[in-house]
Design an enzyme around this catalytic site. Structure first.
Site, mmCIF file in Angstrom:
data_model
loop_
_atom_site.group_PDB
_atom_site.id
_atom_site.type_symbol
_atom_site.label_atom_id
_atom_site.label_comp_id
_atom_site.label_asym_id
_atom_site.label_seq_id
_atom_site.Cartn_x
_atom_site.Cartn_y
_atom_site.Cartn_z
ATOM 1 N N HIS A 3 -3.062 8.658 7.666
ATOM 2 C CA HIS A 3 -2.705 7.320 7.413
ATOM 3 C C HIS A 3 -4.492 6.407 8.331
ATOM 4 O O HIS A 3 -3.997 5.752 9.136
ATOM 5 C CB HIS A 3 -1.691 6.738 7.527
ATOM 6 C CG HIS A 3 -1.209 5.369 7.302
ATOM 7 N ND1 HIS A 3 -1.755 4.311 8.729
ATOM 8 C CD2 HIS A 3 -0.721 4.959 6.417
ATOM 9 C CE1 HIS A 3 -1.335 2.653 8.072
ATOM 10 N NE2 HIS A 3 -0.949 2.858 6.523
ATOM 11 N N ASP A 62 4.810 4.113 7.822
ATOM 12 C CA ASP A 62 4.200 4.025 9.136
ATOM 13 C C ASP A 62 4.657 3.796 10.315
ATOM 14 O O ASP A 62 5.851 3.208 10.345
ATOM 15 C CB ASP A 62 3.938 2.601 8.298
ATOM 16 C CG ASP A 62 2.356 2.570 7.767
ATOM 17 O OD1 ASP A 62 2.491 3.688 7.259
ATOM 18 O OD2 ASP A 62 2.395 1.711 7.392
ATOM 19 N N ASP A 72 1.013 -1.446 0.007
ATOM 20 C CA ASP A 72 -0.302 0.007 0.014
ATOM 21 C C ASP A 72 0.603 1.142 -0.058
ATOM 22 O O ASP A 72 0.828 2.515 -0.036
ATOM 23 C CB ASP A 72 -0.692 -0.444 1.020
ATOM 24 C CG ASP A 72 -0.140 -0.255 3.102
ATOM 25 O OD1 ASP A 72 0.941 -1.130 3.085
ATOM 26 O OD2 ASP A 72 -0.732 0.360 3.108
#
Lengths: 299, 299
Positions: free
Chosen positions: B265, B207, B64
């Site tokens: 996110h 992330d 992703d």
């Protein structure tokens, strides 16, 4: 049964058209033909349901026809899917999936079964079969044919009641094509059911030039979606890039006795494929242009 | 200079949020941070321009965050781009690109230059630099810092005219920080220019869990976008999946003296991240939620 178009652009998407993805939605199963980038988002928009049984058929290994597989598999895993997914595709499909699953650190929650296709029958189900024919593109590419098996005729409850057949087991027997005895009278399926219904045939071309072989392959299709990248004035470009014009799609559809032609895979240069539809209609009487999220109920 | 969000979802996209892609649009260049599936479509929607100089920085090799690279490169080739594209990313990025370019039969029309990143300075330009810091995620992952170099103060033409400095060469000299002679009078840059302007700093977390190291790395950022996958009640899930809550993002921003925090996110479970913004605002006075196609002008 319906066809749902999730992406209808050629290799280069536009803000209105995503990359190729066509779903045939059956009662209990989705058959997906190609999965270009963005397929999983269009799949959500069309509300097709993540947990249904799904089989995916890839026509060829160009990115705009298969990169979307990665996101589909990832999202299904995030949804904790446990049902297997079957992926059919040409040689190289195993390597494409294996390399990306490894490099991108995928944790799949379900089995992926890969079937490398070659010409002929590639899947035979109770209710339908899927066959493959070689297409003519810049790399090895294939077209698919969905052929529904003939179905029993429609059952008429009123007729059964009139003949004194009790609801339940006996109705089921008749629907299965077996005679039943009511007292000492024999009731035949044909007494309570309509004529056997011919299975429907749906063709999906993928990227290809029109060929005599495909004309034969798609013979008698009820619906056919066909590569219509270009309008007639760009025939040279179509030949050079191994695609088709809308006119060529219509000619093939006519010669193959296809009932309904759906044009798709439009070059980004066409904001509206209206002109392509007009060109095709000069040769075939049932032509429409696909667009993203278009649903067609197959009668 | 502006930040444009092309994708703001966590791993699973929604119909409103695409997968991670954040662009920093400079005068003559686009710096793209991550390129999740669908990046090329959002890129078109935002009208960022295919032919601009572009550098792409990948935080980590989850699909992703990088699958969108493939479509971007393909579409740039279809546009006959000739300018090189630089792609920075962690170990494995070369293999991801090489394997897919080979399997998917890509014909690139321009050179792709790959830079494998490690901690520290990874790109030093005349006007800015890009540095990297290790993040804390389930696989090797990195955060990026854009640090603009200090710029000369604003030039005031009226002041120069008043001091009799003729327009042209001499103005240019002053703007470059050099003194000039007008007759026998010396004019200094400070006579016609404002104070030197401090370079702006923008942080992109990718992330990650919040860490002391990242708090140090993002010290004094004017803007920081930070992993805000979960709300505070799902802190356990954030820890388990190596993401952050909006509260954790705000705490790190506060401790690091970050002026403006942009949450992004978001898990697909949040249709609207309003509650996450509220939680973060309890700790930090300038918080907004990113959304797809949001543009923020950086003053």
């Amino acid at each position: 049964m319906k066809i749902v178009f999730l992406g209808t652009s050629a290799a280069q998407p536009t803000v209105d058209r995503g990359m190729t993805c066509i779903c045939l939605v059956l009662d209990k199963e989705i058959l997906m033909f190609d999965a270009g980038e963005g397929a999983q988002i269009a799949f959500q928009k069309a509300r097709l349901g993540w947990n249904k049984r799904i089989r995916i058929f890839v026509t060829h290994l160009h990115g705009d026809h298969c990169v979307g597989l990665l996101g589909l598999l990832q999202t299904m895993s995030l949804q904790n899917r446990t049902e297997p997914v079957d992926i059919f595709g040409p040689a190289g499909i195993e390597e494409f999936l294996a390399a990306n699953l490894r490099i991108l650190n995928f944790g799949l929650t379900f089995p992926v079964r890969i079937v490398r296709i070659k010409e002929g029958l590639v899947h035979d189900d109770i209710a339908y079969s899927i066959s493959v024919c070689e297409a003519e593109h810049s790399i090895p590419a294939y077209s698919y044919l969905f052929a529904e098996k003939d179905r029993p005729g429609k059952f008429f409850p009123e007729k059964a009641k009139k003949l004194g057949v009790p609801e339940g087991k006996m109705w089921h027997e008749l629907q299965q094509g077996n005679e039943v005895k009511v007292g000492d009278r024999t009731v035949r399926p044909s007494d309570v059911m309509g004529e056997r219904r011919k299975g429907r045939r749906i063709g999906i071309s993928g990227d290809t030039r029109p060929t005599a072989k495909l004309e034969e392959f798609f013979k008698g299709c009820d619906y056919m979606t066909f590569d219509s990248t270009y309008s007639d004035d760009l025939l040279d470009k179509a030949k050079e890039n191994y695609h088709s014009t809308a006119v060529e799609a219509a000619r093939l559809a006519k010669n193959a006795g296809v009932s309904n032609l759906i044009l798709t895979h439009f070059s980004a240069r066409y904001e509206d494929p209206e002109a392509l539809v007009a060109e095709a209609k000069a040769l075939h009487n049932s032509v429409i242009a696909a667009k993203d999220l278009l649903e067609i109920e197959i009668k």
